[in-house]
Write an enzyme that holds these catalytic residues in place. Structure first.
Site: not given
Ligand code: SAJ
Length: 454
Positions: A275
């Site tokens: 995503c």
């Molecule tokens: N990441 C970082 N730093 C942060 C947060 C995340 O480096 O502070 C990285 C994570 O390690 C990962 C990537 O970003 O590799 C994405 O992480 P994410 O926490 O956004 O998780 P996803 O992609 O599994 O899910 C996200 C959902 N997450 C959150 O809201 C916490 C949400 O944004 C959406 O519902 C989902 O994408 C989607 O399906 O769109």
């Protein structure tokens, strides 16, 4: 005689409506189960016969969905699955939850949506509600889905009803699951919105109606672009802190104490998942078609995409303090899933780091309790690689351990005690240690250099 809309509304309210979900992945299966729990007969449609078989056998393959729930719904006759779109003839509502990846050129790959809509169009009948959930650029529902369905001769908003409702699944989130995350709904017409709100309202606690499908599509892209840009910001801050001898992790934790106007994001080895690294480019692609240059999205993509290279440089520096080169060193990657405590590896930066280290002559291994094997097609090495155990007594054999995914299951004390050097990209090891080199933080004391000089 009741109108088409009133008939469908009554079917939804009485739970007599036959609901369908196209795409039984981490979005579609939880939704199908929630619809079943709400009292509907839910039918999943997926091209993957293994998923269909698992549902038939009452088995869940999605960590966030309990097998007990699947079994119960199967026994109540409220959940089934098929690979055949002909079932659409018997359905009243369909939610489309298929992937929206990027092509290599960073252009949207709409093939999954087009294929799903083609399958539905073949059997579309009056009185149906079709809702697209897949994350996509603003205009997809009106410009792609609607014309394909109206090619059948049926009219959107009159003969069938059409809406967009973004998925908001956060895999592995222990607090927020499908039923308790507010659901944004935007219909092609107000009647379409109302019917979609009725359907979701039967299974999800809070519904957020918006005025159009485009608004609903843009809401999701704002949510995920917000994350990608802020992660890019904090990754750039980490690169600055590295040069300025400041611990970025300490900075973020202190900034987080601000009770308003700030939201903590953390640096890392790069952006993984299907995503956050991808969705913003659906928005920038569409914006460019209007002649607009979306610089934030491109810049965040550049910074986030560069983090694996920065991690490899950090590994080189750490080995250098032991008078070693990457070339010929045994390097263990701790964690290949794209974030902690899940098994999903899609777009994981660990795969980039492994490929870059291999290209510089390292002997690369990985450990991940959730991912038993990485197939050759998933990383630049091109060969299958199986996970090794990361257990006390087995770590000293490596010249460097790189913490890419901070799974709770890892024994970090053993890693610190036994590893020659550790590169920690997730602040998994909180205390300073002379053999631990943290992303975006100064080296501890100078002990590391002196050890190398001895
Ligand atoms: N990441 C970082 N730093 C942060 C947060 C995340 O480096 O502070 C990285 C994570 O390690 C990962 C990537 O970003 O590799 C994405 O992480 P994410 O926490 O956004 O998780 P996803 O992609 O599994 O899910 C996200 C959902 N997450 C959150 O809201 C916490 C949400 O944004 C959406 O519902 C989902 O994408 C989607 O399906 O769109």
């Amino acid at each position: 005689m009741a109108s088409t809309a009133e008939t469908l509304r009554e079917k939804i309210r009485s739970r007599r409506a036959r609901t369908g979900v196209v795409g039984l992945g981490y979005v579609g299966l939880p939704l199908a189960v929630e619809l079943g729990k709400a009292g509907f007969h839910a039918t999943g449609i997926d091209l993957d016969a293994r998923k269909v078989q698992a549902i038939d056998e009452g088995r869940s393959y999605i960590p966030d969905v309990a097998t007990a729930d699947v079994q119960a719904l199967r026994s109540q006759g409220r959940l089934d699955a098929t690979t055949d779109f002909a079932i659409v003839r018997e359905l009243d509502t369909i939610n489309i939850c298929v992937p929206t990846p990027l092509r290599k050129t960073k252009d949207p790959d709409m093939s999954y949506i087009v294929s799903a809509v083609e399958g539905i169009a073949k059997h579309l009948h009056p009185g149906m509600l079709i809702v697209l959930e897949s994350t996509t650029y603003p205009g997809t529902t009106d410009e792609v889905v609607q014309p394909m369905l109206e090619a059948t001769g049926l009219k959107a908003g009159e003969d069938f009803f059409l809406a967009f409702s973004p998925e908001r699944v956060d895999p592995g989130n222990p607090t927020f699951q499908t039923h308790n995350v507010p659901k944004v709904v935007g219909g092609f017409t107000p009647t379409c919105s109302a019917l979609a709100a009725d359907l979701y309202g039967s299974a999800i606690e809070t519904i957020v109606p918006v005025s159009s499908t485009r608004v609903a599509e843009m809401v999701k892209l704002l949510e995920n672009t917000f994350r990608a840009v802020n992660i890019g910001l904090v990754n750039e801050l980490a690169l600055m802190c590295d040069r300025m001898n400041i611990d970025v992790w300490e900075v973020v934790d202190a900034a987080k104490t601000k009770p308003f106007g700030f939201m903590a994001f953390y640096p890392g080895p790069g952006l993984g998942g299907h995503c956050i690294p991808i969705d913003p480019f659906y928005l920038s692609w569409k914006a460019k078609q209007t002649g607009f240059d979306p610089r934030f999205i491109e810049l965040a993509g550049h910074i986030n995409g560069g983090m694996p290279h920065y991690v490899v440089e950090k590994v080189a520096d750490a080995l250098n303090t032991r008078r070693k080169a990457i070339n010929g060193s045994k390097i263990l990657i701790a964690g290949v899933a794209y974030k902690r405590d899940i098994d999903d590896m899609r777009e994981s930066p660990a795969l980039d780091v492994m490929g870059l280290l291999l290209a510089r002559g390292a002997d690369v291994s990985y450990a991940d309790p959730y991912v038993p094997e990485v197939h050759g097609r998933e990383w630049a090495g091109g060969y299958d690689i199986r996970a090794v155990d990361l257990t006390r007594g087995s770590i000293g054999q490596y010249d460097c351990v790189v913490i890419i995914t901070d799974h709770k299951a890892f024994d970090y004390n053993a890693i610190v005690a036994e590893a020659e050097v550790v590169v920690d990209t997730r602040n998994a090891i909180k205390e300073p240690h002379p053999n631990v080199f943290k992303l975006g933080a100064p080296r501890t004391s100078g002990a590391a250099e002196r050890v190398g000089a001895a």
